[in-house]
Design an enzyme around this catalytic site. Structure first.
Site, PDB file in Angstrom:
ATOM      1  N   CYS A 114     -60.853 -79.713 -58.864  1.00  0.00           N
ATOM      2  CA  CYS A 114     -60.803 -80.609 -60.015  1.00  0.00           C
ATOM      3  C   CYS A 114     -59.478 -80.529 -60.770  1.00  0.00           C
ATOM      4  O   CYS A 114     -59.107 -81.471 -61.476  1.00  0.00           O
ATOM      5  CB  CYS A 114     -61.957 -80.315 -60.979  1.00  0.00           C
ATOM      6  SG  CYS A 114     -63.580 -80.636 -60.261  1.00  0.00           S
ATOM      7  N   HIS A 259     -60.160 -84.245 -67.238  1.00  0.00           N
ATOM      8  CA  HIS A 259     -60.858 -84.398 -65.969  1.00  0.00           C
ATOM      9  C   HIS A 259     -62.283 -84.834 -66.256  1.00  0.00           C
ATOM     10  O   HIS A 259     -62.951 -84.287 -67.143  1.00  0.00           O
ATOM     11  CB  HIS A 259     -60.845 -83.072 -65.210  1.00  0.00           C
ATOM     12  CG  HIS A 259     -61.892 -82.979 -64.150  1.00  0.00           C
ATOM     13  ND1 HIS A 259     -61.985 -83.894 -63.121  1.00  0.00           N
ATOM     14  CD2 HIS A 259     -62.911 -82.100 -63.977  1.00  0.00           C
ATOM     15  CE1 HIS A 259     -63.013 -83.570 -62.358  1.00  0.00           C
ATOM     16  NE2 HIS A 259     -63.587 -82.486 -62.854  1.00  0.00           N
ATOM     17  N   ASN A 289     -67.911 -87.824 -61.199  1.00  0.00           N
ATOM     18  CA  ASN A 289     -66.844 -86.844 -61.056  1.00  0.00           C
ATOM     19  C   ASN A 289     -66.156 -87.068 -59.707  1.00  0.00           C
ATOM     20  O   ASN A 289     -66.720 -86.792 -58.655  1.00  0.00           O
ATOM     21  CB  ASN A 289     -67.433 -85.433 -61.123  1.00  0.00           C
ATOM     22  CG  ASN A 289     -66.381 -84.343 -61.021  1.00  0.00           C
ATOM     23  OD1 ASN A 289     -65.239 -84.595 -60.659  1.00  0.00           O
ATOM     24  ND2 ASN A 289     -66.781 -83.120 -61.329  1.00  0.00           N
TER      25      ASN A 289
END
Length: 332
Positions: A114, A259, A289
Site C-alpha cells: 500500500c 492511501h 482499496n
C-alpha cells in the site's frame, strides 16, 4: 542540483463494477455492513483477457504522458509499484516497457504494497535529484480480485480490495517553488504477518499444496484490529514528519491524499490532525482499496476536480503491509 516535479497524471480502472449488493451473492454480508466498517460502496474487478497489471498500468501511463505533453520515447526510466505482478518473475515493469514505444530503458519494480507508490515516487525523486535521469514514469497497478476468495471465509479481506492503476510523470525542474519537497519512508517488519499472503512462497519446498488451499493459506490474511491501530498512529506521524521537515504546519496544508485503505482510518486521521473536509480527498467509496494504485488514482481524480492547483501544498501518505508507511510533501 535539479528538483523533481510531477508534470502529468493518469489512471485506469476496469469497466466491471462490483457493488456491495453484488457481493451478497457470494458471502454473508450486506451493503450496510460494508459501508459502516469501510465506507466502500463499490469496486472494480478486472476482465480476464483484457486487463492485466501491466496493461492497466500502460493505460494509466498513456494518459499521464499525454497530460505531461511528452511521448513514451522521452522517458528515461520506469518505476512500477505492485503487489500483484503479472508473473512471479519477471516484474511488471518490463512488461509495461514493451507495451508502449519506450526505448530500452531500465524498469524497476517496487514491492511495498500500500505504500508502494510513495516508495516509487521517492526513488524517482532521488534519481532526478542525482542527475541520473530527467524524465521518469512512476506507476502503481493492481489486480487483487483474483487473489481473494468471495466467500464467508474470505469476507474480511474480500470486501475491501479492488483493481486499478494510476501513473505519474516525474520530470527534472529548476523551479524550487513547484516540486516534490521531500519523501519519508518507514517500515517495521515485526508485524509482517499481521497483513500478508503466506503461500505460494519460497519458505517451503512445496510452494503450494492441496492442504494449504484447504486451510486458506493461499489467501490474504489480515488482523484488522492490529492494522487499524497501527495505521491511525503512523498516518499522523508521517504526515507531521513531512510538514516538520519543510517548516510547515497542518494549517499550511491545502490537501491530504491518503492511501485509500478504509474510510474509517482516513476519518480518524482527519480528526486527529484537525483537518477540514475540504483538506482531505477520499474516493474509496468508488474503488475500494487498490493498494499501490490508490494514491495515484485519488491524486489524479483530485487534480481533475480542480482540488490540486499550482502553488498548493499537497501531502501524500500511506500505510500498509510490512508494516510500511510513507509520506511525500509536494508544492504543486
Amino acid at each position: 542540483m535539479p528538483y523533481a516535479k510531477i508534470t502529468g497524471l493518469g489512471f485506469y480502472v476496469p469497466e466491471n463494477v462490483v457493488t456491495n449488493h453484488d457481493l451478497t451473492r457470494y458471502m454473508n454480508t450486506s451493503d450496510e455492513w460494508i459501508r459502516e466498517r469501510t465506507g466502500i460502496e463499490q469496486r472494480r474487478f478486472f476482465t480476464e483477457g483484457k486487463d492485466t497489471t501491466a496493461k492497466m498500468g500502460a493505460r494509466a501511463a498513456a494518459q499521464a504522458l499525454e497530460r505531461a505533453g511528452i511521448t513514451a520515447e522521452e522517458i528515461d526510466f520506469i518505476v512500477f509499484a505492485t503487489l500483484s505482478p503479472d508473473y512471479f518473475f519477471p516484474g511488471s515493469g518490463v512488461l509495461l516497457q514493451r507495451l508502449l514505444p519506450f526505448r530500452e530503458i531500465g524498469a524497476l519494480d517496487v514491492r511495498a504494497q500500500c505504500s508502494g507508490f510513495i516508495y516509487a515516487l521517492s526513488v524517482a525523486d532521488q534519481y532526478i535529484r542525482s542527475g541520473m535521469y530527467k524524465k521518469i514514469l512512476v506507476v502503481g497497478s493492481e489486480i487483487q480480485s483474483n487473489i481473494m476468495e468471495l466467500s464467508d471465509r474470505g469476507r474480511a479481506v474480500a470486501v475491501l480490495f479492488g483493481d486499478g492503476a494510476g501513473a505519474a510523470v516525474v520530470e527534472a525542474t529548476d523551479e524550487p517553488d513547484h516540486r516534490i519537497l521531500s519523501t519519508h519512508l518507514h517500515s517495521d517488519g515485526n508485524f509482517a504477518e499481521d497483513l500478508f499472503l503466506e503461500h505460494p512462497g519460497a519458505v517451503l519446498k512445496q510452494r503450494l499444496t492441496p492442504q494449504m488451499i484447504e486451510e486458506g493459506k493461499h489467501l490474504p490474511f489480515m488482523r484488522g484490529n492490529a492494522v487499524f491501530k497501527h495505521a491511525i498512529t503512523r498516518f499522523p506521524e508521517v504526515i507531521r514528519e513531512a510538514l516538520d521537515a519543510n517548516g510547515y504546519t497542518i494549517e499550511d496544508l491545502d490537501l491530504l491524499v491518503p492511501h485509500q485503505a478504509n474510510l474509517r482510518i482516513a476519518q480518524h486521521v482527519q480528526k486527529t490532525l484537525g483537518l477540514r473536509d475540504d483538506q482531505v480527498f477520499n474516493n474509496i467509496q468508488k474503488y475500494g482499496n487498490t493498494t499501490a494504485a490508490s494514491i495515484p488514482i485519488a491524486l489524479t481524480e483530485a487534480w481533475e476536480a480542480g482540488k490540486v492547483k499550482p502553488g498548493d501544498l499537497v501531502c501524500l501518505a500511506a500505510f500498509g503491509s510490512g508494516f510500511t508507511w510513507a509520506s511525500a510533501l509536494i508544492r504543486w
